[in-house]
Design an enzyme around this catalytic site. Structure first.
Site, PDB file in Angstrom:
ATOM      1  N   TYR A  34     -34.855  10.616 -48.056  1.00 14.60           N
ATOM      2  CA  TYR A  34     -34.221   9.572 -48.802  1.00 14.60           C
ATOM      3  C   TYR A  34     -33.590   8.933 -47.849  1.00 14.60           C
ATOM      4  CZ  TYR A  34     -31.164   7.246 -52.124  1.00 14.60           C
ATOM      5  OH  TYR A  34     -31.111   6.362 -53.162  1.00 14.60           O
ATOM      6  N   ASP A  51     -31.446   8.629 -39.506  1.00 15.43           N
ATOM      7  CA  ASP A  51     -31.020   8.354 -40.638  1.00 15.43           C
ATOM      8  C   ASP A  51     -29.901   9.241 -40.659  1.00 15.43           C
ATOM      9  OD1 ASP A  51     -29.449   8.442 -42.999  1.00 15.43           O
ATOM     10  OD2 ASP A  51     -31.279   7.695 -44.222  1.00 15.43           O
ATOM     11  N   LYS A  60     -21.404   7.392 -45.863  1.00 10.30           N
ATOM     12  CA  LYS A  60     -20.710   8.315 -46.409  1.00 10.30           C
ATOM     13  C   LYS A  60     -19.410   8.677 -45.573  1.00 10.30           C
ATOM     14  CE  LYS A  60     -24.656  10.049 -49.119  1.00 10.30           C
ATOM     15  NZ  LYS A  60     -24.874  10.651 -50.101  1.00 10.30           N
TER      16      LYS A  60
HETATM   17  C1  LIG Z   1     -30.033  10.466 -45.768  1.00 10.52           C
HETATM   18  C2  LIG Z   1     -29.448   9.087 -46.646  1.00 10.52           C
HETATM   19  N1  LIG Z   1     -29.739   7.955 -46.244  1.00 10.52           N
HETATM   20  C3  LIG Z   1     -29.451   7.009 -46.972  1.00 10.52           C
HETATM   21  C4  LIG Z   1     -28.410   7.235 -48.132  1.00 10.52           C
HETATM   22  C5  LIG Z   1     -28.236   5.763 -49.029  1.00 10.52           C
HETATM   23  O1  LIG Z   1     -26.771   5.970 -48.892  1.00 10.52           O
HETATM   24  P1  LIG Z   1     -25.866   5.025 -49.939  1.00 10.52           P
HETATM   25  O2  LIG Z   1     -25.859   5.857 -51.252  1.00 10.52           O
HETATM   26  O3  LIG Z   1     -24.654   4.946 -49.366  1.00 10.52           O
HETATM   27  O4  LIG Z   1     -26.414   3.767 -50.281  1.00 10.52           O
HETATM   28  C6  LIG Z   1     -28.222   8.650 -48.584  1.00 10.52           C
HETATM   29  C7  LIG Z   1     -27.881   8.650 -49.917  1.00 10.52           C
HETATM   30  O5  LIG Z   1     -27.638   9.859 -50.402  1.00 10.52           O
HETATM   31  C8  LIG Z   1     -28.873   9.490 -47.785  1.00 10.52           C
HETATM   32  O6  LIG Z   1     -28.439  10.801 -48.063  1.00 10.52           O
END
Ligand SMILES: Cc1ncc(COP(=O)(O)O)c(C=O)c1O
Length: 476
Positions: A166, A268, A296
């Protein structure tokens, strides 16, 4: 090592626990039910983000402090969710509160840069061995921006993402997150399955899906798309299908393959960064991506995103890339000054968020806290594993740093295709059982607990005591 005998769990007993605990939940959270009913009148699903809802209705929270939260009915919880991993610093850490308070009094938005942006960028450069950094407002924006930078740098359009990974909710990556089993296709060439309506087919065609932890298949996919792949984007630990770490050598091989094929390797680090180690997955696994994405925990509970990495790649935001501009890009490049790759945002580097990030990164999540975060994560995992073994339950406990989970799976999960077999009902019985006894884990089996610097060993023991009570009842 002793071989532990796993028993079949009695399905009727598990169902009965779910039913009883859901009823108990309804009985002690009437105000949440009432608020959710009202919210349904003004927001789809009654929530601000579709992740926030679950049946029968979500708990509405009124306060959080340290490692604890209180719901709208005044029930207290030990929080092991920590806002889906946002709060490695814990709720409202005094340093965070002081920084926000100070900044709120002296201006929170300007059209002009501020010194704190430099300080936060320098701190992230140190942690992630990066040359340059830019800010955004969420993890979604960070991965969206990093992918555009990679495309601008390489002059290519396709990206590779992994099944089960994700990376936020923009079109390029809202693909094959948890696709239904009958749609996933052959593991050699997984289908690109959109997770949402509204994503144009033309976008879906640009996202090539690969299986996690299978470097030979990634290599064959890269061969099939030779010269077409701009970026390989990966969560170093797949933290959106529980906890699925990379097999030894997997990330190293991705590094080699990306280099060999001229693709930009993007880590990521939205969940891993500044949480599993001072320098995130980059430090933990000692593999250097070309770009990384953050969000986060770097903001301590404020809306933040960041991306950065290698100078040659990041400088395309200034116009220094090697690949020739195509006509369409040229016409766009006049917007936003002389930039080759556009990157902007009214609230990027917001003073309020920068104040929070600076306090959290330099005063709370300092290098000395990581051994303790790791030790607490190990303690909770070892304790959970002992209980799972003692009662012969079908599952295993696993953590990376302070993030962990009990995976209710018969075998170790190494990628999304194993994850599909997870026992959701057993998980649900544990979620409700724990929640009703004041222990809150994330409200979905694909997310993991996150421990913060404000958790204590006593709180971990409390978790384990309740988890044991649950295991005793399930085992019968
Ligand atoms: C690995 C990862 N990348 C990107 C995101 C997206 O972040 P945001 O919810 O701040 O847009 C998340 C959200 O849970 C994530 O777990």
């Amino acid at each position: 090592m002793a071989v532990v005998e796993r028993r079949e769990v009695d399905r009727n007993r598990v169902k009965a626990i779910v039913e009883r605990e859901e009823a108990a939940y309804r009985a002690r959270t009437p105000r949440s039910a009432e608020l959710h009913k009202r919210a349904l009148e003004s927001m789809p699903l009654g929530v601000a983000s579709s992740f926030q809802t679950y049946d029968p209705y979500p708990i509405f929270i009124s306060e959080g402090r340290g490692s604890r939260m209180w719901d709208a009915d005044g029930n207290e919880y030990l929080d092991f969710d920590m806002a889906l991993g946002v709060l490695a610093a814990g709720h409202s850490h005094p340093q965070f509160v002081e920084a926000i308070r100070r900044r709120a009094a002296i201006g929170t938005a300007f059209t002009f840069p501020i010194e704190e942006q430099i300080l936060v960028a320098e701190e992230l450069k140190r942690r992630f061995r990066a040359d340059l950094v830019r800010f955004s407002n969420s993890g979604t924006e960070a991965t969206m921006d990093a992918i555009r930078v990679a495309r601008g740098y390489t002059g290519r359009e396709k990206i590779i993402k992994f099944e089960g990974g994700y990376h936020g909710h923009h079109d390029d990556v809202l693909i094959s997150i948890q696709p239904p089993r009958d749609m996933i296709g052959d593991v050699e060439a997984p289908n690109s399955v959109p997770t949402s309506a509204g994503i144009p087919r033309s976008r879906i065609a640009e996202t090539i899906v690969a299986p996690f932890n299978q470097p030979e298949i990634v290599e064959r996919i890269l061969e099939r798309h030779r010269g077409e792949i701009a970026a390989i984007i990966v969560e170093a630990v797949q933290f959106n299908i529980g906890v699925v770490p990379p097999e030894p050598g997997f990330l190293e091989r991705l590094r080699e393959l990306a280099t060999a094929h001229g693709a930009v390797l993007i880590f990521d680090e939205v969940k891993t960064g500044v949480v599993i180690a001072y320098g995130g997955a980059t430090e933990y696994f000692n593999v250097q991506p070309d770009l990384f994405c953050l969000a986060k925990s770097i903001g301590g509970g404020t809306p933040i995103g960041a991306f950065g990495g290698r100078e040659e790649v990041m400088r395309v935001i200034e116009g220094g890339a090697k690949a020739p501009l195509i006509e369409a890009e040229l016409s766009h490049s006049s917007f936003g000054g002389t930039s080759r790759v556009a990157h902007m945002g009214t609230m990027n580097g917001s003073p309020l968020v920068m104040a929070a990030a600076l306090a959290v990164l330099t005063k709370v999540l300092t290098p000395d806290v990581y051994p303790r975060l790791q030790a607490m994560g190990d303690r909770l995992t070892a304790g959970s594993q002992e209980i799972v073994d003692e009662y012969g339950l079908p599952g295993y406990a696993i953590n990376v740093g302070p993030k962990g989970i009990v995976m209710f799976a018969p075998r170790r999960v190494t990628g999304y295709r194993d994850f599909i077999g997870l026992d959701d009902e057993l998980w649900a019985s544990s979620f409700w059982f724990l929640a009703n006894r004041g222990i809150l884990i994330p409200p979905a089996p694909d997310d993991q607990w996150t421990l913060s610097v404000q958790h204590t060993d006593d709180e971990i023991d409390r978790y384990l005591a309740v988890f044991r009570e649950w295991a005793i009842e399930v085992a019968g």
